[in-house]
Design a protein around this motif. Structure first.
Motif, PDB file in Angstrom:
ATOM      1  N   THR A  36       0.834  -1.189   0.000  1.00  0.00           N
ATOM      2  CA  THR A  36       0.000   0.000   0.000  1.00  0.00           C
ATOM      3  C   THR A  36       0.879   1.254   0.000  1.00  0.00           C
ATOM      4  O   THR A  36       1.709   1.417   0.881  1.00  0.00           O
ATOM      5  CB  THR A  36      -0.918   0.029   1.237  1.00  0.00           C
ATOM      6  N   PRO A  37       0.764   2.155  -0.995  1.00  0.00           N
ATOM      7  CA  PRO A  37       1.643   3.338  -1.056  1.00  0.00           C
ATOM      8  C   PRO A  37       1.365   4.314   0.072  1.00  0.00           C
ATOM      9  O   PRO A  37       0.243   4.419   0.559  1.00  0.00           O
ATOM     10  CB  PRO A  37       1.288   3.961  -2.418  1.00  0.00           C
ATOM     11  N   ALA A  38       2.418   5.014   0.497  1.00  0.00           N
ATOM     12  CA  ALA A  38       2.259   6.019   1.545  1.00  0.00           C
ATOM     13  C   ALA A  38       1.454   7.199   1.009  1.00  0.00           C
ATOM     14  O   ALA A  38       1.455   7.486  -0.181  1.00  0.00           O
ATOM     15  CB  ALA A  38       3.627   6.487   2.030  1.00  0.00           C
ATOM     16  N   THR A  39       0.765   7.909   1.881  1.00  0.00           N
ATOM     17  CA  THR A  39      -0.009   9.075   1.485  1.00  0.00           C
ATOM     18  C   THR A  39       0.916  10.219   1.112  1.00  0.00           C
ATOM     19  O   THR A  39       1.852  10.543   1.840  1.00  0.00           O
ATOM     20  CB  THR A  39      -0.932   9.514   2.632  1.00  0.00           C
ATOM     21  N   ASN A  40       0.695  10.851  -0.060  1.00  0.00           N
ATOM     22  CA  ASN A  40       1.532  11.969  -0.517  1.00  0.00           C
ATOM     23  C   ASN A  40       1.057  13.275   0.105  1.00  0.00           C
ATOM     24  O   ASN A  40      -0.136  13.571   0.136  1.00  0.00           O
ATOM     25  CB  ASN A  40       1.459  12.089  -2.046  1.00  0.00           C
ATOM     26  N   THR A  41       2.019  14.057   0.609  1.00  0.00           N
ATOM     27  CA  THR A  41       1.704  15.373   1.157  1.00  0.00           C
ATOM     28  C   THR A  41       1.848  16.417   0.056  1.00  0.00           C
ATOM     29  O   THR A  41       2.904  16.506  -0.577  1.00  0.00           O
ATOM     30  CB  THR A  41       2.662  15.730   2.307  1.00  0.00           C
ATOM     31  N   GLU A  69       8.727  15.668   0.433  1.00  0.00           N
ATOM     32  CA  GLU A  69       9.105  14.357  -0.095  1.00  0.00           C
ATOM     33  C   GLU A  69       9.977  14.432  -1.347  1.00  0.00           C
ATOM     34  O   GLU A  69      10.428  13.417  -1.857  1.00  0.00           O
ATOM     35  CB  GLU A  69       7.839  13.541  -0.429  1.00  0.00           C
ATOM     36  N   ASP A 117       4.864  13.640  -7.372  1.00  0.00           N
ATOM     37  CA  ASP A 117       3.751  12.701  -7.467  1.00  0.00           C
ATOM     38  C   ASP A 117       2.539  13.305  -8.162  1.00  0.00           C
ATOM     39  O   ASP A 117       1.468  12.687  -8.191  1.00  0.00           O
ATOM     40  CB  ASP A 117       3.360  12.211  -6.060  1.00  0.00           C
TER      41      ASP A 117
END
Length: 316
Positions: A36-41, A69, A117
């Motif tokens: 599961t990909p990390a949430t992008n800020t 990031e 992203d």
């Protein structure tokens, strides 16, 4: 007795199954699914403060962005007002020239900051351009003179400002005396009417000149502009500039940043008016990273000094 043991065994198996059986059935719960990909800020953005400037001045948009990031990209767009030409659209802080306006006019620009992203944020900034009330032959520009390059406000003629010392400028040696060569060229700004072919509100916009370090520079001729010299190409042979044709500048009144400074280099023999002379040109809007353009003897637009009417081009 055997029947009782069977029932007991089945009961234990049921209990173990309900509890997970200790077989690692909870592996997917504790640390989360590694796929599961990390949430992008999203990135942050700052477009600077609204500005009020005078017509003809150089305006800098002051944007910035940050992403925890990774890196970010920029995109500036003009969303209202008379169209101006940004020096670039994909940098954080581009510049443009505030056009001549009949009345105070507000321009609005948007900046979009995008992270690696694809997440983006947008904000806007307003630039208000004041009409300076200048007219043809007016005093909204500075006057320049040599023995070095100096400027003076026509309303304060006793207070000149030195822009460049004589030793920094390309000069000729005559009987052991170093004299200015008048290689400085004035760029004009004005309001051009495409129907009448008349240019009004003509003012000096900038001065372009070569220096002994081999570079070409410009400095603002506007009272409201910055008079710190700015390098306008990566040319390194400006100390070989020969005499210029008709002042060396062709002004573009539709967009003064496109005005061309045309000059001739003395070539390998470093002697002017020989067969290896090289014509080159830069535009006033160039910066120190850009190369001059190979050119030919220029064609100059002839204008009526009194009316600003264009009477036609002639070969230089």
């Amino acid at each position: 007795m055997n029947k009782f043991k069977s029932v007991l065994l089945l009961t234990c198996l049921f209990i173990l199954s309900a509890c997970g059986g200790g077989s690692g059935g909870n592996d997917g719960d504790g640390g989360g699914d590694p796929s599961t990909p990390a949430t992008n800020t999203p990135p942050t953005i700052n477009v600077g403060v609204d500005q009020t400037v005078d017509e003809g001045s150089t305006v800098q948009l002051s944007g910035s962005g940050n992403d925890i990031e990774g890196s970010v990209s920029y995109l500036w767009q003009q969303i209202s007002g008379t169209t101006v030409q940004l020096s670039a659209t994909e940098i954080s802080s581009p510049t443009f020239i505030a056009l001549q306006v009949e009345n105070t006019e507000a321009l609005e620009f948007s900046l979009t900051v995008t992270d690696n992203d694809g997440a983006s944020v947008t904000d806007t900034v307003k630039i208000t351009i004041n009409n300076s009330g200048s007219t043809a032959g007016g005093t909204e520009t500075l006057l320049f003179y040599t023995h070095g390059l100096s400027s003076v406000d026509p309303s304060s003629p006793n207070s000149p400002t030195l822009i460049e010392a004589t030793e920094n400028l390309v000069t000729d040696l005559l009987f052991g005396i170093t004299l200015p060569t008048q290689r400085e060229s004035l760029v004009r700004s004005g309001v051009y009417n495409g129907t009448t072919k008349i240019i009004s509100n003509v003012n000096n916009y900038a001065v372009v000149y070569p220096k002994t370090d081999g570079k070409l520079y410009k400095t603002s001729a506007l009272k409201s502009g910055s008079h710190t010299p700015v390098q306008i190409s990566n040319e390194s042979l400006a100390h070989q500039v020969c005499d210029l044709v008709d002042g060396g500048v062709i002004s573009d009144f539709a967009n003064v940043e496109n005005s061309q400074y045309v000059y001739r280099l003395s070539g390998i023999d470093e002697v002017c008016d020989t067969t290896d002379d090289i014509w080159k040109m830069v535009t006033v809007g160039m910066d120190a990273t850009q190369s001059p353009i190979i050119a030919k003897a220029p064609v100059i637009n002839i204008t009526d000094e009194n009316t600003g009417a264009i009477s036609g081009p002639v070969s230089g």
